[in-house]
Design a protein around this motif. Structure first.
Motif, mmCIF file in Angstrom:
data_model
loop_
_atom_site.group_PDB
_atom_site.id
_atom_site.type_symbol
_atom_site.label_atom_id
_atom_site.label_comp_id
_atom_site.label_asym_id
_atom_site.label_seq_id
_atom_site.Cartn_x
_atom_site.Cartn_y
_atom_site.Cartn_z
ATOM 1 N N VAL A 99 0.841 -1.202 0.000
ATOM 2 C CA VAL A 99 0.000 0.000 0.000
ATOM 3 C C VAL A 99 0.875 1.250 0.000
ATOM 4 C CG1 VAL A 99 -1.719 1.314 1.302
ATOM 5 C CG2 VAL A 99 -1.906 -1.184 1.159
ATOM 6 N N ALA A 100 1.893 1.272 0.849
ATOM 7 C CA ALA A 100 2.772 2.432 0.920
ATOM 8 C C ALA A 100 3.507 2.649 -0.397
ATOM 9 C CB ALA A 100 3.777 2.257 2.057
ATOM 10 N N HIS A 101 3.975 1.566 -0.987
ATOM 11 C CA HIS A 101 4.676 1.701 -2.263
ATOM 12 C C HIS A 101 3.736 2.237 -3.338
ATOM 13 C CE1 HIS A 101 7.522 0.931 -5.449
ATOM 14 N NE2 HIS A 101 6.660 0.137 -6.083
ATOM 15 N N GLY A 102 2.513 1.720 -3.350
ATOM 16 C CA GLY A 102 1.559 2.134 -4.367
ATOM 17 C C GLY A 102 1.168 3.593 -4.254
ATOM 18 N N ILE A 103 0.893 4.063 -3.043
ATOM 19 C CA ILE A 103 0.511 5.470 -2.917
ATOM 20 C C ILE A 103 1.734 6.373 -3.060
ATOM 21 C CG2 ILE A 103 -1.502 4.921 -1.517
ATOM 22 C CD1 ILE A 103 -0.049 5.866 0.935
#
Length: 448
Positions: A238-242
Protein backbone atom coordinates in the motif's frame (compact mmCIF):
# COMPACT_ATOMS: atom_id res chain seq x y z
CA UNK A 1 32.18 35.94 4.20
CA UNK A 2 32.56 35.80 7.98
CA UNK A 3 29.78 33.91 9.73
CA UNK A 4 29.18 33.41 13.45
CA UNK A 5 27.14 30.38 14.53
CA UNK A 6 25.85 30.70 18.10
CA UNK A 7 25.12 27.27 19.53
CA UNK A 8 27.23 24.22 18.69
CA UNK A 9 24.54 21.61 19.02
CA UNK A 10 23.11 19.54 16.21
CA UNK A 11 21.95 22.33 13.91
CA UNK A 12 24.73 24.79 14.70
CA UNK A 13 27.57 22.32 14.29
CA UNK A 14 26.28 20.90 11.02
CA UNK A 15 25.59 24.38 9.63
CA UNK A 16 28.98 25.70 10.74
CA UNK A 17 30.92 22.82 9.22
CA UNK A 18 28.97 22.98 5.95
CA UNK A 19 29.24 26.77 5.60
CA UNK A 20 33.00 26.43 6.15
CA UNK A 21 33.15 23.71 3.52
CA UNK A 22 31.61 26.11 0.99
CA UNK A 23 34.41 28.63 1.58
CA UNK A 24 33.16 30.91 4.36
CA UNK A 25 35.07 31.86 7.50
CA UNK A 26 33.01 30.36 10.30
CA UNK A 27 33.29 30.82 14.06
CA UNK A 28 31.11 28.56 16.20
CA UNK A 29 30.30 29.94 19.66
CA UNK A 30 29.10 27.92 22.62
CA UNK A 31 29.08 28.62 26.37
CA UNK A 32 30.05 25.03 27.21
CA UNK A 33 33.80 25.16 27.77
CA UNK A 34 34.29 21.40 27.75
CA UNK A 35 32.40 21.06 24.46
CA UNK A 36 34.49 23.81 22.85
CA UNK A 37 37.74 22.16 23.93
CA UNK A 38 36.63 18.82 22.49
CA UNK A 39 35.52 20.42 19.24
CA UNK A 40 38.90 22.13 18.86
CA UNK A 41 40.39 18.64 18.97
CA UNK A 42 37.88 17.36 16.45
CA UNK A 43 35.89 15.35 19.02
CA UNK A 44 32.18 15.38 18.21
CA UNK A 45 29.48 15.87 20.90
CA UNK A 46 26.94 14.04 18.71
CA UNK A 47 26.97 11.16 16.26
CA UNK A 48 26.24 12.20 12.69
CA UNK A 49 27.80 10.29 9.79
CA UNK A 50 30.60 12.28 8.13
CA UNK A 51 30.45 15.23 10.52
CA UNK A 52 33.74 14.45 12.26
CA UNK A 53 35.63 14.37 8.97
CA UNK A 54 34.04 17.62 7.79
CA UNK A 55 34.88 19.42 11.04
CA UNK A 56 38.47 18.17 11.11
CA UNK A 57 39.03 19.10 7.46
CA UNK A 58 37.83 22.66 7.92
CA UNK A 59 39.63 23.09 11.23
CA UNK A 60 42.86 22.14 9.47
CA UNK A 61 42.09 24.50 6.59
CA UNK A 62 41.52 27.41 9.00
CA UNK A 63 37.99 28.06 7.80
CA UNK A 64 36.33 26.79 11.01
CA UNK A 65 37.04 27.65 14.62
CA UNK A 66 35.38 27.31 18.03
CA UNK A 67 35.23 29.74 20.93
CA UNK A 68 33.32 30.84 24.00
CA UNK A 69 34.10 34.50 23.32
CA UNK A 70 31.14 36.01 21.47
CA UNK A 71 32.68 39.49 21.50
CA UNK A 72 35.72 38.34 19.55
CA UNK A 73 33.72 36.03 17.29
CA UNK A 74 31.27 38.70 16.18
CA UNK A 75 33.99 41.25 15.33
CA UNK A 76 33.74 42.10 11.61
CA UNK A 77 31.12 39.39 11.06
CA UNK A 78 28.66 39.69 8.20
CA UNK A 79 26.00 37.50 9.78
CA UNK A 80 25.30 35.79 13.10
CA UNK A 81 23.19 32.64 13.03
CA UNK A 82 21.22 31.78 16.17
CA UNK A 83 21.18 27.98 16.49
CA UNK A 84 20.26 27.34 20.10
CA UNK A 85 17.58 25.03 21.45
CA UNK A 86 13.87 25.83 21.58
CA UNK A 87 12.56 22.98 23.75
CA UNK A 88 8.92 22.78 24.81
CA UNK A 89 8.20 24.48 28.12
CA UNK A 90 7.30 22.04 30.86
CA UNK A 91 4.35 24.17 31.95
CA UNK A 92 2.38 24.48 28.71
CA UNK A 93 4.24 22.92 25.77
CA UNK A 94 5.01 26.22 24.06
CA UNK A 95 8.49 26.56 22.56
CA UNK A 96 10.82 28.00 25.21
CA UNK A 97 12.48 31.05 23.65
CA UNK A 98 14.70 32.09 26.56
CA UNK A 99 17.91 30.90 24.87
CA UNK A 100 17.11 32.68 21.60
CA UNK A 101 16.31 35.94 23.36
CA UNK A 102 19.40 35.68 25.55
CA UNK A 103 21.53 35.41 22.41
CA UNK A 104 19.74 38.43 20.92
CA UNK A 105 20.56 40.50 24.00
CA UNK A 106 24.21 39.42 23.84
CA UNK A 107 24.45 40.34 20.17
CA UNK A 108 22.86 43.72 20.84
CA UNK A 109 25.58 44.40 23.37
CA UNK A 110 28.62 42.93 21.62
CA UNK A 111 28.17 43.58 17.90
CA UNK A 112 30.78 46.00 16.55
CA UNK A 113 29.29 46.76 13.15
CA UNK A 114 26.26 46.27 10.91
CA UNK A 115 25.01 42.73 11.35
CA UNK A 116 22.42 40.41 9.88
CA UNK A 117 21.01 38.21 12.65
CA UNK A 118 19.62 34.93 11.36
CA UNK A 119 17.24 32.64 13.21
CA UNK A 120 18.37 29.14 12.25
CA UNK A 121 16.60 27.64 15.25
CA UNK A 122 13.04 26.48 14.78
CA UNK A 123 11.00 29.31 16.28
CA UNK A 124 7.32 30.26 16.54
CA UNK A 125 5.79 32.88 14.29
CA UNK A 126 6.68 36.35 15.50
CA UNK A 127 10.02 35.40 17.06
CA UNK A 128 11.90 37.48 14.50
CA UNK A 129 9.86 40.51 15.50
CA UNK A 130 10.85 40.09 19.14
CA UNK A 131 14.52 39.50 18.32
CA UNK A 132 14.48 42.68 16.24
CA UNK A 133 12.85 44.60 19.09
CA UNK A 134 15.56 43.40 21.50
CA UNK A 135 18.32 44.43 19.12
CA UNK A 136 16.91 47.89 18.48
CA UNK A 137 16.06 48.49 22.14
CA UNK A 138 19.78 48.47 22.90
CA UNK A 139 20.04 51.86 21.18
CA UNK A 140 23.29 51.02 19.38
CA UNK A 141 24.38 53.00 16.33
CA UNK A 142 24.47 49.75 14.38
CA UNK A 143 22.31 48.45 11.58
CA UNK A 144 20.62 45.20 12.59
CA UNK A 145 18.33 43.12 10.41
CA UNK A 146 16.70 39.85 11.41
CA UNK A 147 16.19 37.00 8.94
CA UNK A 148 14.47 33.64 9.25
CA UNK A 149 16.47 30.90 7.52
CA UNK A 150 14.99 27.61 8.75
CA UNK A 151 16.90 24.34 8.50
CA UNK A 152 15.45 21.15 7.03
CA UNK A 153 17.97 18.59 8.24
CA UNK A 154 17.24 14.92 8.81
CA UNK A 155 19.39 13.30 11.44
CA UNK A 156 21.62 10.66 9.89
CA UNK A 157 21.84 12.44 6.52
CA UNK A 158 22.19 16.02 7.73
CA UNK A 159 25.31 16.91 5.73
CA UNK A 160 23.75 15.80 2.47
CA UNK A 161 20.54 17.65 3.35
CA UNK A 162 22.48 20.85 4.05
CA UNK A 163 24.73 20.69 0.98
CA UNK A 164 22.02 19.45 -1.40
CA UNK A 165 18.80 20.92 -0.04
CA UNK A 166 15.39 20.80 -1.70
CA UNK A 167 15.16 24.56 -1.15
CA UNK A 168 16.72 27.44 0.73
CA UNK A 169 14.26 29.72 2.53
CA UNK A 170 15.17 33.33 3.25
CA UNK A 171 12.51 35.17 5.22
CA UNK A 172 13.00 38.92 5.34
CA UNK A 173 11.51 42.18 4.13
CA UNK A 174 14.95 43.87 4.12
CA UNK A 175 16.74 43.85 0.76
CA UNK A 176 20.15 44.42 2.37
CA UNK A 177 19.72 41.37 4.62
CA UNK A 178 18.45 39.25 1.75
CA UNK A 179 21.53 40.16 -0.26
CA UNK A 180 23.88 39.18 2.57
CA UNK A 181 22.25 35.77 3.08
CA UNK A 182 22.04 35.14 -0.66
CA UNK A 183 25.79 35.76 -0.91
CA UNK A 184 26.46 33.27 1.87
CA UNK A 185 24.60 30.64 -0.13
CA UNK A 186 26.20 31.77 -3.41
CA UNK A 187 28.53 28.79 -3.74
CA UNK A 188 28.92 25.94 -6.21
CA UNK A 189 27.49 23.49 -3.71
CA UNK A 190 24.12 25.25 -3.89
CA UNK A 191 24.01 25.80 -7.64
CA UNK A 192 20.55 25.07 -9.00
CA UNK A 193 18.91 24.94 -5.57
CA UNK A 194 15.64 26.92 -5.46
CA UNK A 195 15.88 29.95 -3.17
CA UNK A 196 12.51 30.94 -1.77
CA UNK A 197 12.29 34.59 -0.70
CA UNK A 198 9.42 35.10 1.71
CA UNK A 199 8.31 37.34 4.51
CA UNK A 200 9.93 36.54 7.85
CA UNK A 201 6.69 35.27 9.37
CA UNK A 202 6.01 33.02 6.38
CA UNK A 203 9.45 31.47 6.75
CA UNK A 204 8.92 30.87 10.46
CA UNK A 205 5.60 29.16 9.81
CA UNK A 206 6.91 27.21 6.82
CA UNK A 207 9.29 25.12 8.95
CA UNK A 208 6.62 24.17 11.47
CA UNK A 209 4.11 23.41 8.72
CA UNK A 210 6.59 21.14 6.91
CA UNK A 211 7.37 19.11 10.02
CA UNK A 212 3.71 18.87 11.01
CA UNK A 213 2.82 17.58 7.55
CA UNK A 214 5.55 14.93 7.63
CA UNK A 215 4.48 13.86 11.11
CA UNK A 216 0.93 13.56 9.80
CA UNK A 217 2.18 11.41 6.90
CA UNK A 218 3.93 9.02 9.29
CA UNK A 219 0.89 8.79 11.53
CA UNK A 220 -1.36 8.17 8.53
CA UNK A 221 0.64 5.19 7.28
CA UNK A 222 0.79 3.78 10.81
CA UNK A 223 -2.99 3.79 10.99
CA UNK A 224 -3.22 2.30 7.49
CA UNK A 225 -0.89 -0.45 8.76
CA UNK A 226 -3.43 -1.24 11.47
CA UNK A 227 -6.16 -1.42 8.84
CA UNK A 228 -4.00 -3.68 6.67
CA UNK A 229 -3.72 -6.13 9.54
CA UNK A 230 -7.47 -6.08 10.10
CA UNK A 231 -8.36 -6.74 6.45
CA UNK A 232 -5.43 -8.92 5.42
CA UNK A 233 -3.49 -6.37 3.36
CA UNK A 234 0.22 -5.60 3.28
CA UNK A 235 1.20 -2.08 4.27
CA UNK A 236 4.43 -2.31 2.26
CA UNK A 237 2.46 -2.71 -0.96
CA UNK A 238 0.00 0.00 0.00
CA UNK A 239 2.77 2.43 0.92
CA UNK A 240 4.68 1.70 -2.26
CA UNK A 241 1.56 2.13 -4.37
CA UNK A 242 0.51 5.47 -2.92
CA UNK A 243 4.13 6.67 -2.84
CA UNK A 244 4.35 6.27 -6.61
CA UNK A 245 1.75 9.01 -6.88
CA UNK A 246 3.81 12.15 -7.57
CA UNK A 247 1.35 14.18 -5.52
CA UNK A 248 2.19 12.10 -2.44
CA UNK A 249 5.76 10.80 -2.79
CA UNK A 250 7.39 7.76 -1.26
CA UNK A 251 9.21 9.30 1.71
CA UNK A 252 7.93 9.02 5.28
CA UNK A 253 5.66 6.10 4.45
CA UNK A 254 7.38 3.40 6.49
CA UNK A 255 5.06 1.97 9.13
CA UNK A 256 6.53 1.67 12.59
CA UNK A 257 6.20 2.50 16.28
CA UNK A 258 5.62 6.23 15.79
CA UNK A 259 7.76 9.30 15.16
CA UNK A 260 10.22 10.74 17.66
CA UNK A 261 13.41 12.78 17.69
CA UNK A 262 14.26 16.40 18.27
CA UNK A 263 11.87 17.97 15.75
CA UNK A 264 8.50 16.37 15.05
CA UNK A 265 7.25 15.97 18.65
CA UNK A 266 8.12 19.49 19.77
CA UNK A 267 7.26 21.17 16.46
CA UNK A 268 3.79 19.63 16.15
CA UNK A 269 3.10 20.68 19.72
CA UNK A 270 4.46 24.19 19.13
CA UNK A 271 2.45 24.87 15.97
CA UNK A 272 -0.68 23.60 17.72
CA UNK A 273 -0.08 25.91 20.68
CA UNK A 274 0.68 28.86 18.39
CA UNK A 275 -2.52 28.27 16.45
CA UNK A 276 -4.57 28.33 19.64
CA UNK A 277 -2.95 31.64 20.63
CA UNK A 278 -4.29 33.06 17.36
CA UNK A 279 -7.72 31.47 17.93
CA UNK A 280 -7.15 28.82 15.27
CA UNK A 281 -7.53 25.10 15.98
CA UNK A 282 -5.35 22.70 13.98
CA UNK A 283 -7.48 19.63 14.57
CA UNK A 284 -5.51 17.37 12.24
CA UNK A 285 -2.23 18.21 13.97
CA UNK A 286 -3.74 17.79 17.43
CA UNK A 287 -5.03 14.36 16.43
CA UNK A 288 -1.63 13.38 15.04
CA UNK A 289 -0.01 14.25 18.38
CA UNK A 290 -2.52 12.15 20.32
CA UNK A 291 -2.36 9.15 18.00
CA UNK A 292 1.43 9.14 17.91
CA UNK A 293 1.82 9.34 21.68
CA UNK A 294 -0.60 6.48 22.20
CA UNK A 295 1.01 4.34 19.51
CA UNK A 296 4.46 4.29 21.10
CA UNK A 297 3.37 2.72 24.35
CA UNK A 298 0.79 0.59 22.57
CA UNK A 299 3.59 -1.09 20.62
CA UNK A 300 4.62 -2.78 23.85
CA UNK A 301 1.33 -4.66 23.66
CA UNK A 302 2.47 -6.31 20.43
CA UNK A 303 5.33 -7.81 22.38
CA UNK A 304 3.01 -8.82 25.23
CA UNK A 305 0.56 -10.41 22.78
CA UNK A 306 3.38 -12.23 21.00
CA UNK A 307 4.46 -13.63 24.37
CA UNK A 308 0.99 -15.15 24.91
CA UNK A 309 -0.21 -12.15 26.90
CA UNK A 310 2.39 -12.25 29.66
CA UNK A 311 5.97 -10.91 29.83
CA UNK A 312 6.37 -10.97 33.61
CA UNK A 313 9.79 -12.36 34.44
CA UNK A 314 10.64 -12.83 30.77
CA UNK A 315 13.75 -11.40 29.14
CA UNK A 316 13.07 -9.12 26.18
CA UNK A 317 16.04 -8.39 23.91
CA UNK A 318 15.80 -4.95 22.31
CA UNK A 319 17.67 -4.10 19.13
CA UNK A 320 17.82 -0.34 18.73
CA UNK A 321 17.28 2.58 21.11
CA UNK A 322 17.78 5.75 19.04
CA UNK A 323 14.64 7.27 17.55
CA UNK A 324 15.98 6.42 14.07
CA UNK A 325 19.04 4.86 12.49
CA UNK A 326 22.36 6.69 12.04
CA UNK A 327 22.00 8.90 15.10
CA UNK A 328 22.58 8.66 18.83
CA UNK A 329 19.55 10.86 19.55
CA UNK A 330 17.22 9.52 22.22
CA UNK A 331 14.89 12.52 22.34
CA UNK A 332 11.29 11.24 22.26
CA UNK A 333 12.50 7.90 20.93
CA UNK A 334 9.71 5.32 20.67
CA UNK A 335 12.07 2.95 22.49
CA UNK A 336 11.54 4.88 25.73
CA UNK A 337 7.78 4.32 26.22
CA UNK A 338 7.97 0.82 24.71
CA UNK A 339 10.67 -0.28 27.16
CA UNK A 340 9.03 1.47 30.09
CA UNK A 341 5.72 -0.24 29.31
CA UNK A 342 7.40 -3.64 29.06
CA UNK A 343 9.01 -3.02 32.43
CA UNK A 344 5.62 -2.00 33.84
CA UNK A 345 4.29 -5.37 32.66
CA UNK A 346 7.13 -7.12 34.50
CA UNK A 347 9.63 -7.78 31.72
CA UNK A 348 13.40 -7.86 32.11
CA UNK A 349 14.91 -5.73 29.32
CA UNK A 350 18.31 -6.15 27.73
CA UNK A 351 19.28 -3.70 24.97
CA UNK A 352 21.83 -2.91 22.28
CA UNK A 353 22.26 0.10 19.99
CA UNK A 354 25.32 0.92 17.84
CA UNK A 355 25.51 4.56 18.99
CA UNK A 356 22.79 5.56 21.47
CA UNK A 357 23.47 3.49 24.59
CA UNK A 358 25.32 6.22 26.50
CA UNK A 359 22.40 8.60 25.97
CA UNK A 360 19.90 5.85 26.76
CA UNK A 361 21.52 5.09 30.12
CA UNK A 362 20.67 8.61 31.28
CA UNK A 363 16.98 8.01 30.50
CA UNK A 364 16.20 4.33 30.89
CA UNK A 365 17.00 2.64 34.19
CA UNK A 366 16.93 -1.07 35.09
CA UNK A 367 18.02 -2.01 31.58
CA UNK A 368 20.98 -4.30 30.91
CA UNK A 369 23.06 -2.75 28.14
CA UNK A 370 25.34 -5.02 26.11
CA UNK A 371 27.90 -4.25 23.41
CA UNK A 372 27.01 -6.90 20.84
CA UNK A 373 23.77 -7.48 18.90
CA UNK A 374 24.05 -11.23 19.31
CA UNK A 375 24.80 -11.12 23.03
CA UNK A 376 21.61 -9.14 23.57
CA UNK A 377 19.66 -12.25 22.56
CA UNK A 378 21.30 -14.64 25.04
CA UNK A 379 18.51 -16.59 26.73
CA UNK A 380 15.88 -14.09 25.59
CA UNK A 381 12.18 -14.92 25.37
CA UNK A 382 11.69 -12.44 22.51
CA UNK A 383 13.82 -10.21 20.28
CA UNK A 384 12.28 -6.81 19.48
CA UNK A 385 13.54 -4.50 16.73
CA UNK A 386 12.93 -0.85 17.62
CA UNK A 387 15.39 1.03 15.34
CA UNK A 388 16.04 0.37 11.66
CA UNK A 389 19.87 0.25 11.75
CA UNK A 390 21.31 -1.26 8.56
CA UNK A 391 23.59 -3.39 10.77
CA UNK A 392 20.49 -5.18 12.07
CA UNK A 393 19.39 -6.03 8.53
CA UNK A 394 22.73 -7.77 8.02
CA UNK A 395 22.57 -9.92 11.16
CA UNK A 396 22.98 -13.67 10.77
CA UNK A 397 19.48 -14.75 11.79
CA UNK A 398 20.53 -18.37 12.36
CA UNK A 399 23.20 -17.17 14.79
CA UNK A 400 20.67 -14.91 16.49
CA UNK A 401 18.24 -17.84 16.75
CA UNK A 402 20.92 -19.96 18.43
CA UNK A 403 21.19 -17.45 21.30
CA UNK A 404 17.52 -17.10 22.30
CA UNK A 405 15.53 -19.23 24.70
CA UNK A 406 12.34 -18.85 22.68
CA UNK A 407 12.37 -18.22 18.89
CA UNK A 408 10.22 -15.09 18.78
CA UNK A 409 11.13 -11.99 16.73
CA UNK A 410 8.93 -8.88 16.93
CA UNK A 411 9.96 -6.52 14.14
CA UNK A 412 8.45 -3.07 14.78
CA UNK A 413 10.33 -1.59 11.81
CA UNK A 414 9.56 -4.19 9.12
CA UNK A 415 13.25 -4.55 8.26
CA UNK A 416 13.20 -8.30 7.66
CA UNK A 417 11.80 -10.59 5.02
CA UNK A 418 9.29 -12.95 6.59
CA UNK A 419 10.59 -15.96 4.70
CA UNK A 420 14.17 -15.40 5.84
CA UNK A 421 13.07 -15.02 9.46
CA UNK A 422 10.94 -18.15 9.47
CA UNK A 423 13.65 -20.16 7.68
CA UNK A 424 15.99 -19.19 10.52
CA UNK A 425 13.52 -20.75 12.93
CA UNK A 426 11.81 -17.69 14.36
CA UNK A 427 8.13 -16.97 14.80
CA UNK A 428 7.77 -13.55 13.14
CA UNK A 429 5.58 -10.64 14.20
CA UNK A 430 5.72 -7.37 12.27
CA UNK A 431 3.70 -4.27 11.34
CA UNK A 432 0.81 -3.95 8.90
CA UNK A 433 1.10 -7.34 7.27
CA UNK A 434 -1.15 -10.37 7.07
CA UNK A 435 -1.28 -12.75 10.05
CA UNK A 436 1.18 -10.73 12.09
CA UNK A 437 -0.50 -10.93 15.47
CA UNK A 438 -3.23 -9.59 17.67
CA UNK A 439 -4.80 -6.10 17.60
CA UNK A 440 -2.68 -3.22 18.90
CA UNK A 441 -4.92 -2.39 21.82
CA UNK A 442 -5.74 -4.63 24.74
CA UNK A 443 -7.93 -3.99 27.74
CA UNK A 444 -4.97 -3.49 30.08
CA UNK A 445 -3.42 -0.69 28.02
CA UNK A 446 -6.69 0.99 27.08
CA UNK A 447 -7.52 1.33 30.76
CA UNK A 448 -4.28 3.18 31.59
Amino acid sequence: MKIVIIGSGYVGLVAGACFAETGNEVVCVDNNEAKIERLRKGIMPIYEPGLDVLVKTNLAAGRLSFTQDLSEAVRDADAAFIAVGTPPRATDGHADMKYVYAVARSLAEKATGDLVVVNKSTVPVGTGDEVERILRAAGRDIRFSVVSNPEFLREGVAINDFMRPDRIVIGSEDEWAREIISRIYDAGAFEGVPILQTSRRSAELLKYAANAFLAMKITFINEIADLCEAVGGDVRDVAHGIGLDSRIGEKFLNAGPGYGGSCFPKDTLAISKTARDYRVQLRTVETVIQVNEHRKRAMALRVVDACNGNVRGKTIAVLGLAFKADTDDMRDSPAIPVIQALQDFGAIVRAYDPEAMDNARAILGNVEYVNDPYDVANGADAVVVLTEWSAFRDLNLQKLRSRVRLPLLVDLRNIYDEEAVTEAGFEYWCIGRKNTGAPILSQSLAAE
